[in-house]
Motif scaffolding. Structure first.
Motif, PDB file in Angstrom:
ATOM      1  N   ASN A  78      82.293 105.730   8.771  1.00  0.00           N
ATOM      2  CA  ASN A  78      81.247 105.137   7.926  1.00  0.00           C
ATOM      3  C   ASN A  78      80.476 106.147   7.092  1.00  0.00           C
ATOM      4  O   ASN A  78      79.238 106.184   7.111  1.00  0.00           O
ATOM      5  N   TYR A 134      85.599 102.410  11.626  1.00  0.00           N
ATOM      6  CA  TYR A 134      84.770 101.769  10.598  1.00  0.00           C
ATOM      7  C   TYR A 134      84.080 100.529  11.131  1.00  0.00           C
ATOM      8  O   TYR A 134      84.714  99.636  11.701  1.00  0.00           O
ATOM      9  N   PRO A 169      82.514  97.288   9.872  1.00  0.00           N
ATOM     10  CA  PRO A 169      82.669  96.561   8.607  1.00  0.00           C
ATOM     11  C   PRO A 169      81.420  95.861   8.092  1.00  0.00           C
ATOM     12  O   PRO A 169      81.417  95.346   6.971  1.00  0.00           O
ATOM     13  N   ARG A 170      80.349  95.845   8.878  1.00  0.00           N
ATOM     14  CA  ARG A 170      79.110  95.199   8.415  1.00  0.00           C
ATOM     15  C   ARG A 170      78.268  96.150   7.564  1.00  0.00           C
ATOM     16  O   ARG A 170      77.207  95.790   7.063  1.00  0.00           O
ATOM     17  N   ASP A 171      78.746  97.343   7.362  1.00  0.00           N
ATOM     18  CA  ASP A 171      78.006  98.427   6.711  1.00  0.00           C
ATOM     19  C   ASP A 171      77.604  98.067   5.278  1.00  0.00           C
ATOM     20  O   ASP A 171      78.466  97.862   4.428  1.00  0.00           O
ATOM     21  N   HIS A 173      82.389  96.482   3.245  1.00  0.00           N
ATOM     22  CA  HIS A 173      83.707  95.879   3.414  1.00  0.00           C
ATOM     23  C   HIS A 173      83.828  94.717   2.428  1.00  0.00           C
ATOM     24  O   HIS A 173      82.862  93.977   2.218  1.00  0.00           O
ATOM     25  N   PRO A 174      84.980  94.526   1.777  1.00  0.00           N
ATOM     26  CA  PRO A 174      86.236  95.262   1.989  1.00  0.00           C
ATOM     27  C   PRO A 174      86.469  96.389   0.991  1.00  0.00           C
ATOM     28  O   PRO A 174      87.504  97.052   1.052  1.00  0.00           O
ATOM     29  N   ILE A 229      87.104 100.053   2.646  1.00  0.00           N
ATOM     30  CA  ILE A 229      88.318 100.229   3.440  1.00  0.00           C
ATOM     31  C   ILE A 229      89.568  99.986   2.596  1.00  0.00           C
ATOM     32  O   ILE A 229      90.629 100.584   2.823  1.00  0.00           O
ATOM     33  N   ARG A 230      89.457  99.128   1.589  1.00  0.00           N
ATOM     34  CA  ARG A 230      90.594  98.889   0.691  1.00  0.00           C
ATOM     35  C   ARG A 230      90.934 100.166  -0.075  1.00  0.00           C
ATOM     36  O   ARG A 230      92.107 100.549  -0.187  1.00  0.00           O
ATOM     37  N   ILE A 263      89.193  99.245  12.621  1.00  0.00           N
ATOM     38  CA  ILE A 263      88.068  98.448  12.133  1.00  0.00           C
ATOM     39  C   ILE A 263      87.479  97.725  13.340  1.00  0.00           C
ATOM     40  O   ILE A 263      88.165  96.939  14.005  1.00  0.00           O
ATOM     41  N   GLU A 295      83.365  92.593  13.678  1.00  0.00           N
ATOM     42  CA  GLU A 295      82.734  92.258  12.398  1.00  0.00           C
ATOM     43  C   GLU A 295      81.221  92.409  12.402  1.00  0.00           C
ATOM     44  O   GLU A 295      80.592  92.466  11.340  1.00  0.00           O
ATOM     45  N   SER A 342      77.993  97.746  12.250  1.00  0.00           N
ATOM     46  CA  SER A 342      77.603  98.184  10.919  1.00  0.00           C
ATOM     47  C   SER A 342      77.732  99.705  10.761  1.00  0.00           C
ATOM     48  O   SER A 342      78.742 100.289  11.153  1.00  0.00           O
TER      49      SER A 342
END
Length: 326
Positions: A168, A271, A273-275, A280-281, A284-285, A298, A301, A304
């Motif tokens: 992150n 990671y 993903p709530r960061d 996201h996304p 990470i994409r 990941i 969900e 963060s």
């Protein structure tokens, strides 16, 4: 009416003066214990705080933990003991300007200097010829990439990096969204000195709360420990200078993104993903697109920006799975 405002002003001025010089909070028992277990070494006239724990017998593996902004090595406290059961040696430091390390001012803080601090610590501990595993978070990610660049690209580095685990961090300026106060502090030479002195526990708590998941918020004691670490040695008064790292990321994007996309060392990303800082996304994409050799975990969900604090078990399991994979 004018006389009323005069009286209000006469009352407010001394109150503000007292507030601006309010002493830093006392260390909690937990922070006292962390501080007491640490040591210091000298770097270019400043003292750097670090912890160095010897753990698993029969292992020669060494891990160095690199913390994020605006906190300290204490960010690793929830996974410290489990790591000592797996690694021969577990090391963490407070970067210059953070935590229990010195916080010189005025001073031009930079990612390059912090990387040199890590190299100096490794030399101080006799680890210059040891293969080292780096784990980093947030600000520490960029420090790790500079260390990787020195080792991989221009051969001036003083570390032998065995593996790198990122988490992150604002690796890509185009998918990084600093908080409003961070932007004001890094870009406003006029407002920054005022904002740094006016920032109090409530403002700090609100900023930290916003980058934790809704179900993984710090306890009151944990919020207070973060604030205490920041206020130690007037750390709140160097935030504007430290925050120049955001501008440095943009300026040196080719250097740091280039090295993470081309390295051949084992690389992993953990990671949350709530960061909202590296959302996201999008983040990470782009990471998957550019850093194709890296493996990725990941987390849930709801996790963060501080995965090692919000989900220490998930973070630890992901990291150990990575280490055992090569």
């Amino acid at each position: 009416m004018r006389e009323w405002w005069v009286h209000v002003g006469l009352i407010c001025i001394p109150l503000v003066a007292v507030y601006l010089h309010i002493p830093p909070p006392q260390l909690s028992p937990s922070l006292q214990k962390w501080h007491a277990a640490g040591e210091r070494f000298h770097f270019r006239g400043s003292e750097i705080f670090y912890r160095d724990s010897f753990g698993a017998l029969g292992s020669s593996d060494v891990i160095i933990l690199l913390h994020g902004f605006p906190t300290s090595s204490y960010d690793w406290n929830k996974i410290w003991e489990p790591l000592t059961r797996r690694f021969h040696r577990v090391i963490a430091l407070d970067f210059l300007g953070f935590g229990f390390s010195d916080k010189p001012r005025p001073h031009k803080y930079s990612i390059f200097e912090q990387a040199s601090v890590v190299e100096a610590l490794a030399a101080h501990l006799g680890l210059s010829n040891q293969r080292l595993n780096l784990v980093s978070h947030d600000y520490g990610d960029t420090v790790a990439l500079e260390l990787l660049y020195r080792s991989d690209q221009n051969r001036t580095g003083h570390l032998i990096i065995n593996s790198l685990c990122l988490s992150n961090g604002g690796i890509f300026p185009e998918t990084n969204y600093p908080r409003l106060l961070q932007t004001l502090l890094k870009d406003s030479s006029f407002l920054a000195p005022i904002l740094m002195r006016l920032t109090n526990y409530k403002i700090f708590q609100k900023g930290i709360r916003d980058v934790f998941g809704p179900y993984t918020q710090p306890t009151d004691a944990e919020f207070w420990d973060m604030w205490t670490s920041l206020r130690y040695n007037d750390g709140n008064l160097v935030l504007d200078s430290i925050l120049q790292y955001i501008n440095q990321r943009s300026k040196h994007r080719e250097r740091w993104v280039g090295t993470v996309t081309s390295t051949v060392i084992p690389l992993h990303m953990i990671y949350g993903p709530r960061d909202p800082v590296n959302p996201h996304p999008q983040f990470i994409r782009l990471y998957k697109q550019l850093v194709q050799r890296s493996t990725i975990t990941i987390l849930n969900e709801h996790i963060s920006h501080y995965p090692q604090l919000e989900d220490p078990t998930g973070f630890l399991n992901a990291y150990l799975n990575f280490i055992h994979s090569f």
